[in-house]
Write an enzyme that holds these catalytic residues in place. Structure first.
Site, PDB file in Angstrom:
ATOM      1  CG  HIS A  18      -1.915  -1.010   1.387  1.00 54.96           C
ATOM      2  ND1 HIS A  18      -1.999  -1.835   2.474  1.00 54.96           N
ATOM      3  CD2 HIS A  18      -2.949  -1.371   0.578  1.00 54.96           C
ATOM      4  CE1 HIS A  18      -3.021  -2.664   2.338  1.00 54.96           C
ATOM      5  NE2 HIS A  18      -3.612  -2.418   1.190  1.00 54.96           N
ATOM      6  CE  LYS A  42     -13.092  -6.878   3.364  1.00 50.23           C
ATOM      7  NZ  LYS A  42     -12.558  -5.955   2.378  1.00 50.23           N
ATOM      8  NE  ARG A  91      -2.626  -7.103  -4.413  1.00 49.74           N
ATOM      9  CZ  ARG A  91      -3.371  -7.334  -3.351  1.00 49.74           C
ATOM     10  NH1 ARG A  91      -2.811  -7.741  -2.240  1.00 49.74           N
ATOM     11  NH2 ARG A  91      -4.671  -7.181  -3.395  1.00 49.74           N
ATOM     12  CB  SER A 129      -4.114  -6.765   4.428  1.00 43.85           C
ATOM     13  OG  SER A 129      -3.736  -5.477   4.042  1.00 43.85           O
TER      14      SER A 129
HETATM   15  P1  ADP Z   1      -9.818  -3.857  -0.067  1.00 38.97           P
HETATM   16  O1  ADP Z   1     -10.471  -4.520   1.096  1.00 38.97           O
HETATM   17  O2  ADP Z   1     -10.586  -2.709  -0.641  1.00 38.97           O
HETATM   18  O3  ADP Z   1      -9.280  -4.777  -1.138  1.00 38.97           O
HETATM   19  P2  ADP Z   1      -7.090  -3.508   0.719  1.00 38.97           P
HETATM   20  O4  ADP Z   1      -6.614  -2.748   1.910  1.00 38.97           O
HETATM   21  O5  ADP Z   1      -6.845  -4.972   0.699  1.00 38.97           O
HETATM   22  O6  ADP Z   1      -8.591  -3.135   0.599  1.00 38.97           O
HETATM   23  O7  ADP Z   1      -6.457  -2.901  -0.607  1.00 38.97           O
HETATM   24  C1  ADP Z   1      -6.596  -1.562  -0.981  1.00 38.97           C
HETATM   25  C2  ADP Z   1      -5.923  -1.339  -2.330  1.00 38.97           C
HETATM   26  O8  ADP Z   1      -4.539  -1.587  -2.210  1.00 38.97           O
HETATM   27  C3  ADP Z   1      -6.404  -2.243  -3.461  1.00 38.97           C
HETATM   28  O9  ADP Z   1      -6.405  -1.497  -4.652  1.00 38.97           O
HETATM   29  C4  ADP Z   1      -5.359  -3.306  -3.529  1.00 38.97           C
HETATM   30  O10 ADP Z   1      -5.283  -3.889  -4.827  1.00 38.97           O
HETATM   31  C5  ADP Z   1      -4.137  -2.494  -3.221  1.00 38.97           C
HETATM   32  N1  ADP Z   1      -3.035  -3.305  -2.723  1.00 38.97           N
HETATM   33  C6  ADP Z   1      -3.042  -4.119  -1.652  1.00 38.97           C
HETATM   34  N2  ADP Z   1      -1.837  -4.719  -1.498  1.00 38.97           N
HETATM   35  C7  ADP Z   1      -1.048  -4.265  -2.506  1.00 38.97           C
HETATM   36  C8  ADP Z   1       0.307  -4.532  -2.923  1.00 38.97           C
HETATM   37  N3  ADP Z   1       1.072  -5.395  -2.275  1.00 38.97           N
HETATM   38  N4  ADP Z   1       0.760  -3.881  -4.020  1.00 38.97           N
HETATM   39  C9  ADP Z   1      -0.050  -3.026  -4.682  1.00 38.97           C
HETATM   40  N5  ADP Z   1      -1.316  -2.746  -4.368  1.00 38.97           N
HETATM   41  C10 ADP Z   1      -1.822  -3.350  -3.288  1.00 38.97           C
END
Ligand code: ADP
Length: 153
Positions: A18, A42, A91, A129
């Site tokens: 992130h 969630k 990703r 995450s």
């Molecule tokens: P959500 O529950 O909306 O998926 P996340 O916190 O998992 O929320 O992810 C928020 C954003 O960050 C999404 O666009 C996700 O694709 C992106 N993201 C999460 N991990 C990575 C990573 N390792 N590299 C790039 N983008 C990421």
């Protein structure tokens, strides 16, 4: 007009992936609002106060970053904070398929808001995450996956 992006997500917890997307998007926008979405369906591992604190810690001193929480539609939140862009990270092709449908729907809901995607850097593209939560819940070392601002202990 200033360009404001909302980076919505659960950030349960915020990872190096992130942080990398946000840092690389900073030159494109006047402000990025990292917005923790509250979804009552969630289950989260970490409470929203902690998640917010870790995001604030990760970007301390950066006056182009704001951290907030919201519920309801992301496009409605964008309207409320005058954001004209949604920022998301990509990703994998699975991310792309998922994000494409959401971006199209959001654009239909509010044509004034466009979604901007940044491709994950290779070194961070396997971080999620959910992997952090899994490793942390078994007492494993997650320091290579999370940033300095996050203290899961
Ligand atoms: P959500 O529950 O909306 O998926 P996340 O916190 O998992 O929320 O992810 C928020 C954003 O960050 C999404 O666009 C996700 O694709 C992106 N993201 C999460 N991990 C990575 C990573 N390792 N590299 C790039 N983008 C990421």
């Amino acid at each position: 007009m200033s360009n404001i992006a909302v980076f919505p997500g659960s950030f349960d917890p915020i990872t190096k992936g992130h942080v990398n997307i946000i840092e690389r998007a900073l030159p494109l926008f006047d402000k990025i609002i990292i917005a923790i979405g509250k979804n009552s369906n969630k289950k989260y591992m970490y409470d929203s106060d902690k998640r917010k604190e870790w995001i604030i810690n990760s970007f301390k001193g950066n006056n182009k970053i704001e951290v907030d929480e919201y519920d309801g539609l992301t496009v409605d939140y964008c309207k409320k904070v005058n954001a004209n862009f949604i920022l998301r990270g990509l990703r994998t092709s699975a991310d792309f398929e998922f994000e494409r449908a959401i971006a199209h729907t959001n654009h239909k809901l509010n044509p004034k808001v466009d979604t901007v995607f940044i491709l994950s850097s290779e070194e961070y593209s396997s971080i999620s995450s959910s992997i952090v939560r899994e490793v942390a819940s078994h007492g494993g070392d997650v320091s290579m996956l999370i940033g300095r601002g996050v203290d899961l202990s």
